[in-house]
Enzyme design. Sequence first.
Site, PDB file in Angstrom:
ATOM      1  N   SER A  61      -2.752  -1.807  -3.649  1.00 50.36           N
ATOM      2  CA  SER A  61      -1.845  -1.736  -2.375  1.00 50.36           C
ATOM      3  C   SER A  61      -2.437  -0.665  -1.456  1.00 50.36           C
ATOM      4  O   SER A  61      -3.602  -1.098  -0.769  1.00 50.36           O
ATOM      5  CB  SER A  61      -0.480  -0.988  -3.127  1.00 50.36           C
ATOM      6  OG  SER A  61       0.551  -0.902  -2.011  1.00 50.36           O
ATOM      7  N   THR A  62      -1.933   0.504  -1.323  1.00 51.74           N
ATOM      8  CA  THR A  62      -2.342   1.430  -0.167  1.00 51.74           C
ATOM      9  C   THR A  62      -3.819   1.501  -0.290  1.00 51.74           C
ATOM     10  O   THR A  62      -4.395   2.182  -1.285  1.00 51.74           O
ATOM     11  CB  THR A  62      -1.618   2.734  -0.050  1.00 51.74           C
ATOM     12  OG1 THR A  62      -0.053   2.404  -0.059  1.00 51.74           O
ATOM     13  CG2 THR A  62      -1.899   3.605   0.936  1.00 51.74           C
ATOM     14  N   HIS A  92       0.018  -5.483  -1.908  1.00 53.77           N
ATOM     15  CA  HIS A  92       1.300  -5.518  -1.340  1.00 53.77           C
ATOM     16  C   HIS A  92       1.234  -5.354   0.124  1.00 53.77           C
ATOM     17  O   HIS A  92       0.507  -4.777   1.059  1.00 53.77           O
ATOM     18  CB  HIS A  92       1.877  -4.032  -1.682  1.00 53.77           C
ATOM     19  CG  HIS A  92       2.061  -3.953  -3.087  1.00 53.77           C
ATOM     20  ND1 HIS A  92       2.049  -2.629  -3.830  1.00 53.77           N
ATOM     21  CD2 HIS A  92       1.979  -4.655  -4.239  1.00 53.77           C
ATOM     22  CE1 HIS A  92       2.238  -3.022  -5.129  1.00 53.77           C
ATOM     23  NE2 HIS A  92       2.526  -4.180  -5.362  1.00 53.77           N
ATOM     24  N   MET A 139       0.111   3.068  -3.915  1.00 54.82           N
ATOM     25  CA  MET A 139       1.372   3.815  -4.147  1.00 54.82           C
ATOM     26  C   MET A 139       2.119   3.186  -5.457  1.00 54.82           C
ATOM     27  O   MET A 139       2.244   2.035  -5.612  1.00 54.82           O
ATOM     28  CB  MET A 139       2.284   3.927  -2.808  1.00 54.82           C
ATOM     29  CG  MET A 139       1.659   4.854  -2.025  1.00 54.82           C
ATOM     30  SD  MET A 139       3.302   5.232  -0.544  1.00 54.82           S
ATOM     31  CE  MET A 139       3.122   3.605   0.212  1.00 54.82           C
ATOM     32  N   ASP A 144       3.515  -0.329  -9.779  1.00 54.06           N
ATOM     33  CA  ASP A 144       3.618  -1.650  -9.949  1.00 54.06           C
ATOM     34  C   ASP A 144       2.326  -1.932 -10.585  1.00 54.06           C
ATOM     35  O   ASP A 144       1.164  -1.680 -10.497  1.00 54.06           O
ATOM     36  CB  ASP A 144       3.505  -2.117  -8.509  1.00 54.06           C
ATOM     37  CG  ASP A 144       3.724  -3.905  -8.792  1.00 54.06           C
ATOM     38  OD1 ASP A 144       4.360  -4.404  -9.642  1.00 54.06           O
ATOM     39  OD2 ASP A 144       3.070  -4.605  -8.060  1.00 54.06           O
TER      40      ASP A 144
END
Length: 385
Positions: free
Chosen positions: A204-205, A231, A326, A329
């Site tokens: 993600s991030t 994401h 973050m 997940d």
Amino acid sequence: MDKIKVLVVDDTIVYRKIVNDVLKNIPDVEVVGSATNGKTALSRIASLKPDLLTLDIEMPEMSGIEVLEHIRDNAIPTSAVMLSTLTQRGSEMTIKALELGAFDFISKPDQGTMAENMQKVSDALTPIINAFKRQKGFSKTFTTEKSIIKPVGQGRDSVSHALTSRKSVVTGTQNKTVSPIKKNKTVAVVRRHTPSSIIGIGISTGGPKALALMMPLLTPRLNVPIVVVQHMPPVFTQSLAKSLNAKCSLEVKEAENGEPLRPNTVFIAPGGTQMKIVAGPDGRTRHIKITDDPPENSCKPSADYLFRSIAEHYVGRATGVIMTGMGSDGSKGLEMMKKNGSIIIAQDKDSCTVYGMPKEPIESGIADIIVPLEKIAEEITNTVI
């Protein structure tokens, strides 16, 4: 920890006001100024020394991309959250910004009232700012201590040994004591005897930059498919795939519903959808299925959703990789993969942009291999070859 100092950079007065008002409502954030273009921003960065910019991409005189290039080339200790438009050009420039080191991005609302748009920006920006605050405090506290956990042995021997032997902890050069990894549950696993036939990645991030550094290190020696959940909203995943494809020896593409998995191809889940692996019509091959199933962990696409399907269809012959991002997940899906004999690789805390997604798999003890970003491709290869 001192307040996060933020400089708001946007050529549109409406968005400067929206972002400024949102930031003022976030605890421990101080808006130190604003700028209407990149050139003005650079002069204010020099005088105000902000920790973070909210940075529009397309601006007159100097774009957000040029600002990031200046920050990178001059090693200025300032990060950025990009404000992007939901267009093909906007997504391509956003991916470039993230590869240059921008912390994250949000999409500019393109319709609605002022109050509605402010709420949308607040919903998107607040968790990013809070993650940046946590990471900044984390970096100050833990930069001197590193730990790497590796399976005993090399190559295929290490794959089988990783599931049956105790992990070894290698500390940094100063021989500091490293706290043992918390193992709060026992996971009964399927004994594996074969190399992995698929690689699943959740990220993600910080993902576009991390993938741009890691994936070019993967070579056609792998000869297995790779499936990725990053994401991102629609349009952006297509731009990410295009950017990575230009950098890698493997083919990288946005996944399409119904297509069969192919060796040496990286399939990125389309933004705003869910992606899973299903059996093909012949019962032997495996195909991609794109669905409109609900978000999981507030994520769509979700790594958990993908990992569960890998656990079902690749018992004893899969590798799960969890990287910077973050939230949590991927944790539950990785636990299912682990039970079904997968090798689990986690990015270590020091090399993560945000130490969120790898945290639970590491602390729960299901990660077999914990390495910095630059070692992930090597460890993936060891599980396959």
